[in-house]
Design a protein around this motif. Structure first.
Motif, mmCIF file in Angstrom:
data_model
loop_
_atom_site.group_PDB
_atom_site.id
_atom_site.type_symbol
_atom_site.label_atom_id
_atom_site.label_comp_id
_atom_site.label_asym_id
_atom_site.label_seq_id
_atom_site.Cartn_x
_atom_site.Cartn_y
_atom_site.Cartn_z
ATOM 1 N N GLN A 1 -19.289 2.010 6.982
ATOM 2 C CA GLN A 1 -20.620 2.620 7.023
ATOM 3 C C GLN A 1 -20.611 3.859 7.910
ATOM 4 O O GLN A 1 -21.176 4.907 7.552
ATOM 5 C CB GLN A 1 -21.597 1.577 7.563
ATOM 6 N N LEU B 1 -27.514 7.176 1.620
ATOM 7 C CA LEU B 1 -27.073 8.535 1.970
ATOM 8 C C LEU B 1 -27.373 9.502 0.817
ATOM 9 O O LEU B 1 -27.803 10.637 1.044
ATOM 10 C CB LEU B 1 -25.572 8.532 2.285
ATOM 11 N N THR C 1 -20.939 7.792 6.470
ATOM 12 C CA THR C 1 -22.048 8.561 7.042
ATOM 13 C C THR C 1 -21.540 9.880 7.609
ATOM 14 O O THR C 1 -22.133 10.948 7.381
ATOM 15 C CB THR C 1 -22.759 7.740 8.133
ATOM 16 N N THR D 1 -27.541 13.206 10.192
ATOM 17 C CA THR D 1 -27.238 11.782 10.357
ATOM 18 C C THR D 1 -27.295 11.389 11.825
ATOM 19 O O THR D 1 -27.048 12.200 12.717
ATOM 20 C CB THR D 1 -25.832 11.450 9.824
ATOM 21 N N THR E 1 -25.168 1.609 1.744
ATOM 22 C CA THR E 1 -25.146 2.820 2.568
ATOM 23 C C THR E 1 -24.951 4.057 1.703
ATOM 24 O O THR E 1 -25.605 5.088 1.911
ATOM 25 C CB THR E 1 -24.032 2.722 3.618
ATOM 26 N N ILE F 1 -28.281 5.324 10.735
ATOM 27 C CA ILE F 1 -27.539 4.157 10.268
ATOM 28 C C ILE F 1 -27.381 3.166 11.417
ATOM 29 O O ILE F 1 -26.973 3.540 12.520
ATOM 30 C CB ILE F 1 -26.144 4.574 9.758
#
Length: 330
Positions: A155, A104, A159, A170, A100, A116
């Protein structure tokens, strides 16, 4: 008009492969990425001759280099069934954390919007029912399922950190139980496990007393919800799932009726930390996205059964324990 580029990780997986189909059908150029640790090449075989699909075999926990511009990234690389993440716990944690982080960073460098794939497992064995996005969960961080639950919770955290600190665009989808064609038979999840047993003429195995509940969403509904979320203006987690709840015992009986077999139901001990209730509150998805599931369970289950029924004898009887060793870097 030039096509927009979307990178989909976990492209050879169940949801990832359906997402590839969706974005190609909507006029995007898709870059699929997978290392086949749990994905299956046959899920995307039909795309390799498509000029709008490009595949990269790669482990997202390693540095990711993409030459092309990227408009969107969808991160769906992760083991998702108990059999998988209990057998490869370290890799599960790595794909949720290092993978992740890499994606990102790539999204930041490419100025791309990233979605995500999180999970209802962030709610653990919930004390609130149904589960809404403002519930923080009841999760055992050091239990055997913690490797998946905590990977997904981290995660979500990283994020949101990129969103707040870097201003990154996001989106986070919390996926509830989803089913349909391309699920891996005998991967430990309820539907393929029951259908595999029924097709082999075996009794159906229930863990616990069968009174625990699940809510099953057909794959086309799930993909539609994810697609709408990507193009929304909402950066926080959103539940996407079907709120129609059923006990596992009743569901097993549905499978027996669907397959036209006469198996019995047998009972085994419930695994540690297995949630007793799972039902999404989709009020936010309804109001924000105008989304709710359309496919009735009877219709979706028939389509799924027809898919499994057409598997080869080898696929039907092969071990549920996939050999991960050749894909894992120690």
């Amino acid at each position: 008009m030039e096509k927009k580029n979307v990178l989909i990780t976990g492209a050879a997986g169940f949801l990832g492969s359906h997402l590839c189909d969706k974005f190609i059908s909507e006029g995007f150029r898709v870059i699929g990425m997978d290392n086949f640790i749990t994905g299956d090449k046959k899920n995307i075989d039909h795309l390799f001759d498509n000029p709008h699909f490009h595949f990269i075999e790669h482990d997202v926990t390693e540095f990711i280099k993409i030459e092309e511009n990227l408009d969107f990234i969808l991160h769906f690389a992760s083991p998702a069934s108990p059999i998988d993440y209990l057998k490869i716990p370290i890799q599960t944690l790595k794909v949720g954390s290092l993978g992740t982080h890499n994606l990102l960073g790539l999204a930041k460098a490419k100025k791309a919007r990233i979605l995500i794939a999180s999970t209802s497992e962030v709610y653990g064995d919930p004390l609130v029912h149904p589960q809404s996005e403002d519930y923080y969960g009841n999760v055992n961080t050091i239990g055997p399922r913690g490797v998946y639950d905590e990977a997904k919770r981290f995660q979500e955290s990283i994020t949101m950190a990129y969103h707040r600190f870097h201003g990154l665009e996001t989106r986070i989808v919390r996926i509830f139980n989803t089913y349909g064609p391309r699920m891996r038979l005998n991967d430990g999840r309820v539907i393929p496990a029951f259908m595999g047993q029924a097709l082999r003429g075996e009794d159906l195995t229930i863990f616990g007393d069968g009174l625990q509940t699940r809510s099953f969403c057909y794959v086309s509904d799930q993909i539609d919800g994810i697609y709408k979320l990507l193009f929304s203006n909402y950066s926080y987690p959103v539940n996407i799932g079907n709120p129609h709840e059923i006990t596992i015992k009743d569901f097993a009986e549905e499978i027996i009726n669907l397959t036209g077999t006469d198996q019995k139901i047998t009972y085994k001990e419930l695994p540690k930390d297995d949630p007793l209730q799972r039902q999404p509150d989709i009020s936010l998805a309804k109001s924000l996205l105008g989304w709710e599931p359309k496919i009735e369970r009877e219709v979706g289950m028939r389509k799924t059964f027809n898919y499994f029924k057409n598997l080869t004898e080898e696929e039907l009887y092969k071990s549920e324990h996939k050999d991960f060793t050749k894909h894992i870097k120690k």
